[in-house]
Scaffold this active site. Structure first.
Site, mmCIF file in Angstrom:
data_model
loop_
_atom_site.group_PDB
_atom_site.id
_atom_site.type_symbol
_atom_site.label_atom_id
_atom_site.label_comp_id
_atom_site.label_asym_id
_atom_site.label_seq_id
_atom_site.Cartn_x
_atom_site.Cartn_y
_atom_site.Cartn_z
ATOM 1 C CB ALA A 187 0.903 -64.367 -48.129
ATOM 2 C CB CYS A 188 0.831 -59.879 -51.780
ATOM 3 S SG CYS A 188 -0.737 -60.020 -52.675
#
Length: 500
Positions: free
Chosen positions: A8-9
């Site tokens: 996840a970014c």
């Protein structure tokens, strides 16, 4: 070994999926099975209960808080930032193997697993990493509002002209909407687009504050976070006030959660007591203590931006260009982008030139690498040349992450080169006075810019500089003989002379 992973970014676009691909490739090479849950902007398919039960270890490659992390409580865990997975997936798989060796399963009903004597307990994220993850969670939820609202506002100006929101007690777009919408008027359509975009922009600070608080203390912190952010807007504290409100709300709720309360109150704490107390305290804090001072700071910053001209503006453009190209979607890049986006809500001329400079510089890294793969194909592998073809569109669309595969493979030559190009672009964009009201879009929002020709000249110039530097550095590195090779050549020559 069976691995489950979550990537996840902050934006949930490029890094999230690139990290997943890198982990999948590394696990396959090591002979392990892996299932990755990508918590991206397009949603995610959660890991099944069966996959979690069969897993031996969990890998978290994330720059934001992982959703529903308690699902992995029974597993040994490896937690890193998302960029480490992209550049070092094999190292993460090796760390996962080590974590499995040192892991001792907890007995049934035990709260947590124990660490064997002599084994080094896995280090959790430090304070700075936690603060960054909380902040990035807030930013990631703001970006869709910025994109939708900013583009609608830009469309409103394109259709209705800049007079649609001239400073006045009753701006033109409000007069048009209050007087009734006319489907046959282009100006009315512009007013409608501007009104909808402005409504979306009104959520920026509350959403930022609310989701910073949510990342820190979960759902009970949403209410004080959102309310604190809304008060920041009311008092004029703006973006900086939203940051203070978010962290204050999250920290307060974290502290309240440590209270020992009677069992009769435990059930209503998260839905009534915590939101009530925390919202009252944060509201008091924002109205009475910090709201006005932060508003004065914000006003001073806005006035400074409006007063930028000549050398000062060019130097700021250089700094923003360097930041945008340093880590391409990382924290430094996001700090520069967030600074620019925060200024859009003011509508000041200085803020609009900053947004143009930031977008122009952010387009340089992928465009420069794409051009380099065309100019000197022999310096790049077949895979890099394939990435170069995709980088044309990514760069044109203002997606800086298109240059990450090149930077990961050769950071000491690629990153300085694209930073130099970004600095040139940022400086030229500020010098030409290019302005932009849209926070994203690349060349597709050029018609909505002020001085679009200057903007395009700045992008082309920076791209050429970065391309020339990266080609020169790679060519020099190729021509320079490696020490081992030179030593081997000398040894062979000596042996041949002795034989003769």
């Amino acid at each position: 070994m069976k691995i489950v992973a979550v990537t996840a970014c902050p934006t949930g676009i490029a890094h999230t999926y690139m990290a997943a691909e890198a982990l999948e490739a590394a696990a396959e090479e090591a002979g392990h099975e892996i299932v990755v849950e990508t918590q991206g902007s397009a949603g995610s398919t959660p890991l099944t209960a069966e996959q979690l039960a069969e897993a031996d270890v969990a890998i978290f490659a994330a720059d934001v808080e992982v959703r529903d992390k308690d699902r992995f409580g029974h597993l040994p865990q490896v937690s890193v930032g998302v960029k480490k997975a992209i550049s070092g997936g094999d190292l993460l798989v090796a760390q996962a193997e080590e974590a499995v060796k040192n892991h001792v399963p907890a007995p049934a009903g035990a709260p947590a697993a124990a660490t064997p004597a002599g084994a080094k307990a896995p280090a959790g994220p430090g304070a700075a990493s936690k603060v960054r993850a909380w902040l990035m969670t807030g930013v990631s939820h703001v970006i869709p509002f910025v994109a939708a609202g900013g583009l609608l506002i830009a469309l409103g100006f394109a259709l209705g002209g800049y007079q649609i929101n001239l400073p006045d007690d009753s701006p033109l777009y409000e007069q048009i909407l209050d007087g009734g919408f006319s489907a046959g008027s282009i100006t009315a359509w512009g007013a409608l687009a501007f009104g909808i975009g402005s409504a979306a922009f009104n959520f920026l600070v509350p959403v930022l504050a609310g989701y910073i608080a949510y990342a820190m203390a979960d759902r009970p912190a949403l209410v004080p976070g959102f309310v604190g952010g809304a008060i920041a807007v009311t008092t004029g504290a703006g973006f900086l006030g939203g940051l203070v409100a978010g962290f204050a709300a999250g920290g307060l709720v974290m502290w309240i959660k440590t209270w020992r309360v009677p069992r009769a109150l435990a059930g209503i704490m998260p839905v009534l007591v915590i939101p009530l107390i925390s919202t009252a305290v944060v509201g008091l804090l924002m109205y009475v203590v910090v709201g006005r001072p932060i508003a004065l700071i914000t006003e001073g910053l806005t006035n400074w931006l409006n007063g930028l001209s000549g050398t000062n503006a060019v130097l700021l453009g250089v700094l923003l260009g360097l930041m945008m190209c340093f880590d391409m979607g990382g924290p430094v890049n996001k700090a520069s982008y967030t600074f620019a986006v925060a200024g859009l809500s003011t509508g000041s001329s200085g803020a609009l030139t900053i947004m143009a400079a930031v977008m122009a510089a952010g387009m340089v890294p992928p465009l420069a690498m794409a051009l380099a793969t065309v100019v000197r194909r022999s310096l790049f592998s077949e895979v890099e040349r394939e990435n170069g073809r995709a980088a044309w569109l990514l760069g044109a669309s203002f997606i800086s992450e298109g240059a990450i595969p090149f930077a990961a493979a050769d950071p000491f030559r690629v990153i300085p080169s694209i930073m130099a190009g970004g600095a040139v672009t940022g400086a030229l964009s500020m010098a030409f006075g290019a302005t932009l009201r849209a926070p994203h879009g690349g060349i597709f929002v050029v018609p909505l810019m002020g001085n679009p020709f200057g903007f395009l000249v700045a992008v082309v110039a920076g791209t050429l500089v970065a391309t020339a530097l990266v080609v020169a550095l790679k060519t020099f590195a190729r021509r320079r003989p490696a020490p081992e090779a030179a030593a081997t050549t000398e040894t062979v020559t000596e042996r041949e002379s002795v034989t003769a």
